[in-house]
Scaffold this active site. Sequence first.
Site, short mmCIF file in Angstrom:
data_model
loop_
_atom_site.label_atom_id
_atom_site.label_comp_id
_atom_site.label_asym_id
_atom_site.label_seq_id
_atom_site.Cartn_x
_atom_site.Cartn_y
_atom_site.Cartn_z
N ASP A 13 173.75 134.49 39.42
CA ASP A 13 172.38 134.45 39.95
C ASP A 13 172.12 135.56 40.97
OD1 ASP A 13 172.02 132.04 38.44
OD2 ASP A 13 173.18 131.03 39.99
N GLU A 14 172.76 136.71 40.77
CA GLU A 14 172.57 137.83 41.70
C GLU A 14 171.30 138.61 41.40
OE1 GLU A 14 175.28 137.54 39.78
OE2 GLU A 14 177.05 137.30 41.06
N LYS A 16 170.80 139.82 37.96
CA LYS A 16 171.20 140.75 36.90
C LYS A 16 170.05 141.00 35.92
CE LYS A 16 174.65 138.14 35.64
NZ LYS A 16 174.81 137.14 36.70
N ALA A 39 173.48 130.68 31.11
CA ALA A 39 172.93 131.71 31.99
C ALA A 39 171.44 131.47 32.20
CB ALA A 39 173.12 133.08 31.35
N GLY A 40 170.91 132.07 33.22
CA GLY A 40 169.47 132.01 33.42
C GLY A 40 169.01 133.28 34.07
N HIS A 41 168.24 134.04 33.34
CA HIS A 41 167.68 135.27 33.90
C HIS A 41 166.20 135.05 34.12
CE1 HIS A 41 171.20 137.52 33.22
NE2 HIS A 41 171.03 137.79 31.95
N GLN A 227 176.85 134.97 33.91
CA GLN A 227 177.69 134.50 35.02
C GLN A 227 178.19 135.69 35.86
OE1 GLN A 227 178.45 133.14 31.67
NE2 GLN A 227 176.67 131.97 32.26
N THR A 242 183.45 129.53 34.65
CA THR A 242 182.97 129.31 33.30
C THR A 242 184.12 129.63 32.35
OG1 THR A 242 181.10 129.67 31.81
CG2 THR A 242 181.98 131.63 32.94
N THR A 303 168.54 127.54 34.85
CA THR A 303 168.90 126.73 33.68
C THR A 303 168.85 125.25 33.98
OG1 THR A 303 170.28 128.50 32.82
CG2 THR A 303 170.77 126.32 32.01
P1 IMP Z 1 179.70 126.18 32.37
O1 IMP Z 1 179.50 127.65 32.24
O2 IMP Z 1 178.49 125.38 31.93
O3 IMP Z 1 180.95 125.68 31.72
O4 IMP Z 1 179.87 125.84 33.93
C1 IMP Z 1 181.03 126.24 34.66
C2 IMP Z 1 180.64 126.72 36.06
O5 IMP Z 1 179.93 127.94 35.97
C3 IMP Z 1 179.73 125.76 36.82
O6 IMP Z 1 180.06 125.82 38.19
C4 IMP Z 1 178.35 126.35 36.59
O7 IMP Z 1 177.44 125.96 37.59
C5 IMP Z 1 178.67 127.83 36.64
N1 IMP Z 1 177.69 128.65 35.91
C6 IMP Z 1 177.55 128.77 34.59
N2 IMP Z 1 176.56 129.63 34.30
C7 IMP Z 1 176.07 130.08 35.46
C8 IMP Z 1 175.06 131.03 35.80
O8 IMP Z 1 174.42 131.68 34.97
N3 IMP Z 1 174.85 131.21 37.14
C9 IMP Z 1 175.58 130.58 38.08
N4 IMP Z 1 176.54 129.70 37.80
C10 IMP Z 1 176.79 129.44 36.50
#
Ligand code: IMP
Length: 431
Positions: A13-14, A16, A39-41, A227, A242, A303
């Site tokens: 979440d920087e 990107k 991810a969430g952009h 991520q 992740t 997300t």
């Molecule tokens: P997963 O990717 O759903 O397996 O989650 C594993 C870890 O990565 C958790 O702490 C999530 O909150 C974190 N995470 C996954 N995607 C993002 C992202 O896009 N931004 C920030 N944290 C993320």
Amino acid sequence: MPAIAIIGAQWGDEGKGKATDVLGSRVDYVVKFNGGNNAGHTVVIGAGETQQKYALHLLPSGILTPGCTPVIGNGVVVDLNVLFEEIEGLETRGVDTSLLKVSANAHVIADYNRTLDKVTERFLGSRRLGTTGRGIGPTYADKMNRVGIRIQDLFDEKILQAKVEGVLELKNQVLAKIYNRRAVTVEATLEELLSYADRLRPMVCDTGLLLNQALDRGETVLLEAGQATLLDVDHGTYPFVTSSSATAGGACTGSGIPPTRLDRVVGIVKAYTTRVGEGPFPTELHDDFGELLRKTGAEYGTTTGRPRRCGWYDAVIARYAARVNGVTDFTLTKLDVLTGLEKVPVCVAYDVDGVRHDEMPVNQSDFHHAVPIYEELPGWWEDISAARTLDDLPPNARAYVTAVEEMSGARISAIGVGPARDQTVVVHDLL
Ligand code: IMP
């Protein structure tokens, strides 16, 4: 400048999405190489009444740039329902998505993996990881376990059936006997997956070949990480990470572009730090300053909508990210969020049980005990959102940028001063 990787330097979440989008208008291909719809952009285009905000989860942000080919690389895990929902959502708003290409080797997130992600987290209770619940971890586990379903399998019904039958034999035992859930039928899984095949077919190709041929022609390819470094399965704060390779190495394995063809690695680093989910975070603030950063920076997950944990800038992890990724340039984002503070603390090292650490401690338990050693920099009150050059910044904001640059191991080439595409101070052009 042919191949550039954009990597998150903290816990995600920087910003990107915006960094990619800003460069996107001058690149030919934007590639997502890892992760999935975890991810969430957020990309904001325009200002005032014409301002448009796009939240992308799976599609690379290059999709918003006319003429740019967005690519979903082999390192991605694809939720097909989300893919087509996002495509339809964008088409409804007039965005042309016809150039999108999807790797034949990318893995598919099947329904049983979404279920397993959620029930496993519930089962773990206080030991949970705080995943996004999108099935990411179980799908990567299947990939490594060599029982995953790939995009190309959707075009060979016989193979697909054999693979689904094989994988469900075990999954159903786990779902029913351990988690007390209903078993999943082969028919329902096949029906769901095959329902996407016709729409998917025209987008699918050997994306590694496509991208290497583009580089041969001198075209520009941007590799966009999902991520971030501290969430990388190898280099992050394991197990609170992740399941994919979110670092520069992953840009190569996840796209089929060799390391020798990467020209630039841009680390995106926020002027403070945030994280979602569980896991260690030395500079986390539990006081009013944390709340202030969350409110001013609108730090809620794109997300999941979860409030993000917030803290001061941590130069130790920035240096680590510079080293692990070979960062050539940093983009410092959201500097405007720090406006109005009398003093801005920056973590320069950690105290771990009385011992000073200038680098990330190698042992995870030490990192859990790390107490930040702060240097306090003078703040600024002036509105910086209209700054476009370094000279437009007030002296203390400039001094903050210089100090952070010196501590973080690579030059700062761009500075974000607001959410819109044009609210960026460009120090060194990347293309
Ligand atoms: P997963 O990717 O759903 O397996 O989650 C594993 C870890 O990565 C958790 O702490 C999530 O909150 C974190 N995470 C996954 N995607 C993002 C992202 O896009 N931004 C920030 N944290 C993320």
